[in-house]
Write an enzyme that holds these catalytic residues in place. Structure first.
Site, PDB file in Angstrom:
ATOM      1  N   ARG A 160       0.857  -1.192   0.000  1.00  0.00           N
ATOM      2  CA  ARG A 160       0.000   0.000   0.000  1.00  0.00           C
ATOM      3  C   ARG A 160       0.896   1.245   0.000  1.00  0.00           C
ATOM      4  NH1 ARG A 160      -3.146   2.870   4.776  1.00  0.00           N
ATOM      5  NH2 ARG A 160      -4.163   4.448   3.528  1.00  0.00           N
ATOM      6  N   HIS A 171      -3.133  11.025   1.010  1.00  0.00           N
ATOM      7  CA  HIS A 171      -2.772  10.633   2.380  1.00  0.00           C
ATOM      8  C   HIS A 171      -2.159  11.846   3.091  1.00  0.00           C
ATOM      9  CE1 HIS A 171      -1.358   7.124   5.107  1.00  0.00           C
ATOM     10  NE2 HIS A 171      -1.056   8.242   5.745  1.00  0.00           N
ATOM     11  N   ASN A 223      -7.044   8.799   2.972  1.00  0.00           N
ATOM     12  CA  ASN A 223      -6.639   8.125   4.200  1.00  0.00           C
ATOM     13  C   ASN A 223      -7.155   8.869   5.429  1.00  0.00           C
ATOM     14  OD1 ASN A 223      -4.865   6.148   5.704  1.00  0.00           O
ATOM     15  ND2 ASN A 223      -4.027   8.083   6.466  1.00  0.00           N
ATOM     16  N   GLU A 224      -7.824   8.172   6.312  1.00  0.00           N
ATOM     17  CA  GLU A 224      -8.210   8.663   7.643  1.00  0.00           C
ATOM     18  C   GLU A 224      -8.721  10.104   7.656  1.00  0.00           C
ATOM     19  OE1 GLU A 224      -4.939   8.093  10.349  1.00  0.00           O
ATOM     20  OE2 GLU A 224      -5.071   5.935  10.254  1.00  0.00           O
ATOM     21  N   ASN A 267      -7.907   1.110   9.539  1.00  0.00           N
ATOM     22  CA  ASN A 267      -6.613   1.272  10.200  1.00  0.00           C
ATOM     23  C   ASN A 267      -6.871   1.116  11.690  1.00  0.00           C
ATOM     24  OD1 ASN A 267      -5.812   2.017   7.638  1.00  0.00           O
ATOM     25  ND2 ASN A 267      -5.315   4.133   8.155  1.00  0.00           N
ATOM     26  N   TYR A 281      -5.145   0.613  15.538  1.00  0.00           N
ATOM     27  CA  TYR A 281      -3.929   0.656  16.360  1.00  0.00           C
ATOM     28  C   TYR A 281      -4.175   0.375  17.836  1.00  0.00           C
ATOM     29  CZ  TYR A 281      -1.284   2.736  12.488  1.00  0.00           C
ATOM     30  OH  TYR A 281      -0.653   2.947  11.295  1.00  0.00           O
ATOM     31  N   GLU A 313      -3.890  -0.570   7.857  1.00  0.00           N
ATOM     32  CA  GLU A 313      -2.750  -0.219   8.718  1.00  0.00           C
ATOM     33  C   GLU A 313      -2.924  -0.886  10.067  1.00  0.00           C
ATOM     34  OE1 GLU A 313      -1.892   3.988   9.290  1.00  0.00           O
ATOM     35  OE2 GLU A 313      -2.269   4.401   7.177  1.00  0.00           O
TER      36      GLU A 313
END
Ligand code: PNW
Length: 524
Positions: free
Chosen positions: A127, A172, A216-217, A358, A360, A429
């Site tokens: 990615r 991103h 992204n996010e 993603n 974490y 992620e």
């Protein structure tokens, strides 16, 4: 561990039920459950955290992730335009130690080195993200930098030659500075400019790319850029900056998705989604109030973005009503959350081909009612009447927000399955940071983090029937960690940022990850 936890893995009846009903199943034997110790022994709940054996389906995608500004360098090479981060890094005190991404890992000049790292890991996927200012220096499609376009063609061709499939993120966190100057993601027209840029990328690179991430996010980017002022454009529109930026990003995403549908899908046959970051939110106690607070947290954190796309085109009703009520109580005449029009809801609904997550970390959440009239300024974190904490037993990474609680990963995957149908999920992620210092290639903490998280993902797949299709470790190598500069290292490979050659060296975690990839999980 103070939080009460339902324990699906202890429920053998449930296990056999999912075994019977789930046909993508590979090897899992009931006798394997609990055979091995969990990797975080100091806070294990033996039943919940028992390590299981088993493998993923044979077509499971294994990869690593990176992002353009974090690795490329070449900040002014060959006609690249100025990016929002190029400018932001030059403002004193914005980035720890005055670091910049000017050179970063120098990936702009190291395609072969990076592809070699991927080959050595044995991954099937990579990615990467495209730098908008490298491709369109002023942000607009009227101004194309051919050298930038060629760089990505070379990279995609090198990946193809190595038999590695790309997953490409179009945006991103890095905007062309010229577009930030026009208001960035607070300008409604950004949705249109983004759609034009995405259209350009599909047309130019689409024959080589089957998996696309538009943005992204959006939430992390919006919170840091428009509410906290820690990312460019560095604004502190507290309490509303996030909502406005997210809303426009979602519309930009939906437009790009429709563009792909109308112009490219039939010939290119790829899939398009948008990547969301989310914590798992675990009620701190088993009180009804804490359970309700934890669910509010989930709806604000993830539901606000995923619900429009995966359910009905709109923000969840509970989120809309709460923000409207709090806005009115604070004396505003309209909600801080911009509403979507009927047409926008139509555009947003079903605008993703898979769920890109993603993950974490996990938060413990308790109920905390906040009276908006008691606040001098609005606060998005007061909007959901909840307080976040951590259990002291969660191992902490170098990043101040990152505490390891692998079981939360499985719970979040199940929550996504429950709320958005049995949607296909790619983990775009997941990773762990440690602190810059004398070179340490023996990264035990990262190894524990990866093993435990991949094992929880395996449980979600095999025991719970969650349709996880792939996994991307963040990150292929140490890189520029945004406002934290080079202090936080997330890489499977070490990069020496003091050496002009930016040598990469495999950490112990790279070898462990390569073995998991080769074994396709954890066979007996
Ligand atoms: C992600 N949080 O950012 C980004 O996609 C990456 O570019 C970044 O390097 C990586 O995660 C590690 O930070 C996040 O506060 C930043 O929860 C902050 C959070 C989550 C993700």
């Amino acid at each position: 561990m103070s939080a009460p936890l339902s324990c699906a893995i202890g429920n053998l009846q449930g296990l056999w039920k999912s075994l019977e009903t789930y046909d993508g199943l590979n090897t899992i034997m009931a006798k394997d459950i609990g055979k091995e110790k969990f990797v975080y022994e100091q806070f294990q709940d033996p039943e919940r955290d028992a390590f299981i054996s088993g493998t993923f389906p044979s077509d499971f995608a294994w990869g690593c992730a990176t992002a353009a500004y974090q690795i490329e360098g070449g900040h002014d090479a060959d006609g690249k335009g100025e990016g929002s981060w190029d400018a932001f890094c030059r403002i004193p005190d914005k980035i720890l130690n005055g670091h910049t991404g000017d050179v970063a890992c120098d990936s702009y000049h190291k395609i072969d080195d990076d592809v070699k790292l991927l080959k050595d890991l044995g991954v099937s996927h990579y990615r990467l993200s495209l730098s908008w200012p490298r491709i369109l220096p002023s942000g607009f499609v009227t101004d194309v930098n051919q050298a930038g376009v060629s760089y990505y063609h070379k990279l995609l061709d090198a990946l193809a030659a190595a038999n590695i499939q790309p997953m490409v993120t179009i945006h991103h966190f890095d905007l062309p500075k010229a577009l930030d100057d026009l208001g960035g993601w607070h300008n409604e027209l950004m949705a249109v400019y983004f759609n034009q840029y995405a259209d350009f990328c599909f047309k130019e690179f689409g024959s080589k790319v089957k998996l696309w991430i538009t943005i992204n996010e959006p939430k992390v980017f919006a919170v840091y850029g428009y509410d906290f002022g820690k990312f460019p454009p560095g604004w502190t529109h507290v309490g509303s900056g996030t909502y406005r930026a997210v809303s426009i990003m979602l519309k930009g995403h939906a437009m790009a998705y429709r563009t792909y549908d109308m112009k490219y899908r039939s010939t290119q046959e790829g899939q398009v989604s948008i990547a969301f970051n989310s914590f798992w939110s675990q009620p701190k106690t088993d009180s009804d109030a804490d359970e309700a607070a934890a669910e509010r947290f989930r709806q604000f954190e993830l539901g606000g973005l995923a619900h429009p796309i995966f359910v009905d085109g709109d923000t969840p009703k509970s989120v809309r009503e709460t923000i409207a009520k709090k806005s009115s109580q604070a004396g505003l005449l309209c909600s801080r959350l911009p509403p979507f029009t009927e047409e926008e809801r139509e555009l947003l609904k079903n605008s993703a081909d898979f769920f890109a997550l993603n993950y974490y970390s996990t938060r413990l959440v308790s109920n905390r009612e906040v009276d908006p009239q008691s606040l001098l300024l609005p606060d998005i974190y007061a909007d959901f009447d909840a307080e976040e904490s951590f259990d002291p037993s969660f191992p902490r990474a170098c990043s101040e927000w990152l505490y390891s609680a692998p079981w939360g990963f499985r719970k979040l995957l199940n929550w996504i399955k429950k709320n958005y149908g049995n949607v296909k999920i790619y983990i775009t992620e997941n990773g762990f940071s440690d602190e810059d210092g004398p070179m340490n290639l023996e990264d035990e903490d990262r190894i524990k983090y990866y093993k435990a998280h991949i094992n929880e993902m395996l449980k979600a797949r095999l025991l719970d029937g969650v349709d996880v299709r792939g996994y991307f470790a963040w990150s292929l190598m140490d890189n520029f960690e945004w406002a934290e500069g080079y202090r936080e290292r997330f890489g499977l490979h070490h990069v020496d940022f003091n050496d002009p050659q930016r040598p990469r060296r495999a950490k112990a975690s790279a070898k462990v990850y390569a073995k998991i990839v080769k074994d396709n999980g954890f066979p007996e």
